[in-house]
Scaffold this motif. Sequence first.
Motif, PDB file in Angstrom:
ATOM      1  N   GLU A  61      61.519 -12.249   3.986  1.00  0.00           N
ATOM      2  CA  GLU A  61      60.866 -12.898   4.877  1.00  0.00           C
ATOM      3  C   GLU A  61      61.611 -13.306   6.147  1.00  0.00           C
ATOM      4  O   GLU A  61      60.967 -13.007   7.487  1.00  0.00           O
ATOM      5  N   ASN A  62      62.880 -13.302   6.346  1.00  0.00           N
ATOM      6  CA  ASN A  62      63.828 -13.538   7.355  1.00  0.00           C
ATOM      7  C   ASN A  62      63.936 -12.244   8.121  1.00  0.00           C
ATOM      8  O   ASN A  62      64.084 -12.079   9.507  1.00  0.00           O
ATOM      9  N   ALA A  63      63.384 -10.987   7.451  1.00  0.00           N
ATOM     10  CA  ALA A  63      63.654  -9.774   8.266  1.00  0.00           C
ATOM     11  C   ALA A  63      62.301  -9.300   8.648  1.00  0.00           C
ATOM     12  O   ALA A  63      61.888  -8.183   9.144  1.00  0.00           O
ATOM     13  N   GLY A  64      61.162 -10.285   8.508  1.00  0.00           N
ATOM     14  CA  GLY A  64      59.807  -9.964   8.901  1.00  0.00           C
ATOM     15  C   GLY A  64      58.864  -9.236   7.954  1.00  0.00           C
ATOM     16  O   GLY A  64      58.001  -8.898   8.276  1.00  0.00           O
ATOM     17  N   GLY A  65      59.474  -9.428   6.630  1.00  0.00           N
ATOM     18  CA  GLY A  65      58.527  -8.827   5.465  1.00  0.00           C
ATOM     19  C   GLY A  65      58.013  -9.887   4.670  1.00  0.00           C
ATOM     20  O   GLY A  65      58.074 -11.273   4.759  1.00  0.00           O
ATOM     21  N   LYS A  66      57.279  -9.290   3.555  1.00  0.00           N
ATOM     22  CA  LYS A  66      56.882 -10.377   2.524  1.00  0.00           C
ATOM     23  C   LYS A  66      57.232  -9.694   1.136  1.00  0.00           C
ATOM     24  O   LYS A  66      57.403  -8.798   1.129  1.00  0.00           O
ATOM     25  N   ILE A  67      57.222 -10.394   0.121  1.00  0.00           N
ATOM     26  CA  ILE A  67      57.548 -10.328  -1.079  1.00  0.00           C
ATOM     27  C   ILE A  67      56.673  -9.220  -1.731  1.00  0.00           C
ATOM     28  O   ILE A  67      57.313  -7.912  -2.240  1.00  0.00           O
ATOM     29  N   GLU A  68      55.290  -9.047  -1.289  1.00  0.00           N
ATOM     30  CA  GLU A  68      54.572  -7.914  -1.476  1.00  0.00           C
ATOM     31  C   GLU A  68      54.777  -6.803  -0.746  1.00  0.00           C
ATOM     32  O   GLU A  68      54.375  -5.529  -1.609  1.00  0.00           O
ATOM     33  N   ASP A  69      55.806  -6.573  -0.058  1.00  0.00           N
ATOM     34  CA  ASP A  69      56.378  -5.345   0.521  1.00  0.00           C
ATOM     35  C   ASP A  69      57.188  -4.658  -0.477  1.00  0.00           C
ATOM     36  O   ASP A  69      57.724  -3.561  -0.109  1.00  0.00           O
ATOM     37  N   VAL A  70      57.728  -5.205  -1.379  1.00  0.00           N
ATOM     38  CA  VAL A  70      58.831  -4.858  -2.277  1.00  0.00           C
ATOM     39  C   VAL A  70      58.339  -3.446  -3.000  1.00  0.00           C
ATOM     40  O   VAL A  70      57.339  -3.597  -3.806  1.00  0.00           O
ATOM     41  N   VAL A  71      59.041  -2.245  -2.900  1.00  0.00           N
ATOM     42  CA  VAL A  71      58.603  -1.112  -3.505  1.00  0.00           C
ATOM     43  C   VAL A  71      59.813  -0.735  -4.717  1.00  0.00           C
ATOM     44  O   VAL A  71      59.500   0.151  -5.514  1.00  0.00           O
ATOM     45  N   ARG A  72      60.999  -1.517  -4.836  1.00  0.00           N
ATOM     46  CA  ARG A  72      61.969  -1.037  -5.682  1.00  0.00           C
ATOM     47  C   ARG A  72      62.849  -2.201  -5.927  1.00  0.00           C
ATOM     48  O   ARG A  72      63.088  -2.961  -5.138  1.00  0.00           O
ATOM     49  N   THR A  73      63.037  -2.556  -7.077  1.00  0.00           N
ATOM     50  CA  THR A  73      64.195  -3.564  -7.759  1.00  0.00           C
ATOM     51  C   THR A  73      64.986  -2.904  -8.532  1.00  0.00           C
ATOM     52  O   THR A  73      64.884  -2.121  -9.340  1.00  0.00           O
ATOM     53  N   ILE A 118      70.409  -8.834  -8.486  1.00  0.00           N
ATOM     54  CA  ILE A 118      69.262  -7.850  -8.170  1.00  0.00           C
ATOM     55  C   ILE A 118      69.354  -7.395  -6.850  1.00  0.00           C
ATOM     56  O   ILE A 118      69.664  -7.966  -5.806  1.00  0.00           O
ATOM     57  N   GLU A 119      69.090  -5.922  -6.463  1.00  0.00           N
ATOM     58  CA  GLU A 119      69.036  -5.311  -5.278  1.00  0.00           C
ATOM     59  C   GLU A 119      67.396  -5.172  -5.103  1.00  0.00           C
ATOM     60  O   GLU A 119      66.706  -5.177  -6.085  1.00  0.00           O
ATOM     61  N   ALA A 120      66.887  -5.137  -3.899  1.00  0.00           N
ATOM     62  CA  ALA A 120      65.561  -4.838  -3.551  1.00  0.00           C
ATOM     63  C   ALA A 120      65.507  -3.996  -2.416  1.00  0.00           C
ATOM     64  O   ALA A 120      66.148  -4.103  -1.543  1.00  0.00           O
ATOM     65  N   THR A 121      64.179  -3.085  -2.443  1.00  0.00           N
ATOM     66  CA  THR A 121      63.752  -2.441  -1.238  1.00  0.00           C
ATOM     67  C   THR A 121      62.372  -2.763  -0.835  1.00  0.00           C
ATOM     68  O   THR A 121      61.679  -2.842  -1.728  1.00  0.00           O
ATOM     69  N   ALA A 122      62.135  -3.257   0.512  1.00  0.00           N
ATOM     70  CA  ALA A 122      60.705  -3.355   0.877  1.00  0.00           C
ATOM     71  C   ALA A 122      60.689  -2.415   1.844  1.00  0.00           C
ATOM     72  O   ALA A 122      61.068  -2.027   2.899  1.00  0.00           O
ATOM     73  N   LEU A 123      59.087  -2.155   1.849  1.00  0.00           N
ATOM     74  CA  LEU A 123      58.566  -1.112   3.116  1.00  0.00           C
ATOM     75  C   LEU A 123      57.573  -2.167   3.594  1.00  0.00           C
ATOM     76  O   LEU A 123      56.364  -2.309   2.950  1.00  0.00           O
ATOM     77  N   VAL A 124      57.828  -2.335   5.010  1.00  0.00           N
ATOM     78  CA  VAL A 124      56.862  -3.169   5.485  1.00  0.00           C
ATOM     79  C   VAL A 124      55.667  -2.295   6.229  1.00  0.00           C
ATOM     80  O   VAL A 124      55.960  -1.406   7.139  1.00  0.00           O
ATOM     81  N   SER A 125      54.510  -2.695   6.012  1.00  0.00           N
ATOM     82  CA  SER A 125      53.162  -2.085   6.549  1.00  0.00           C
ATOM     83  C   SER A 125      53.101  -2.537   7.858  1.00  0.00           C
ATOM     84  O   SER A 125      53.333  -3.644   8.283  1.00  0.00           O
TER      85      SER A 125
END
Length: 126
Positions: A61-73, A118-125
């Motif tokens: 969220e601080n990076a401008g995304g949301k949890i729904e943007d996560v594509v990989r953990t 845990i690591e995560a990758t998010a792709l913000v639409s």
Amino acid sequence: MRKNISSGAPWENQIGYCRAVRVGNTIEVSGTAPVRDGKTVGDNAYEQTKACLEIIKEAIENAGGKIEDVVRTRMFVTDISQWVAIGKAHGEVFTQIKPATTMVEVKALIEADMLIEIEATALVSS
């Protein structure tokens, strides 16, 4: 453009990393342990997993995304026999999202009372 998201953890400057990095529409979240104010949160795998995921959500969220943007953990656990409790916590956050994920047992984490990172990758639409 690159945006670094700091957690303020003492390890960030010592090791040379930040909680998350956003470049374009991609947010990469560093290995996130269940630590708040320098102390491990939770004394079991479920609680620690929930804490990790809350910290990850805040970073995204601080990076401008949301949890729904996560594509990989990627989950690194010290006791794979706790996979059901870990999976339950992960599922409570990601039941509808269903990112690709990995759970791997490791010998140890940076602190003896940490059970998961845990690591995560998010792709913000756009």
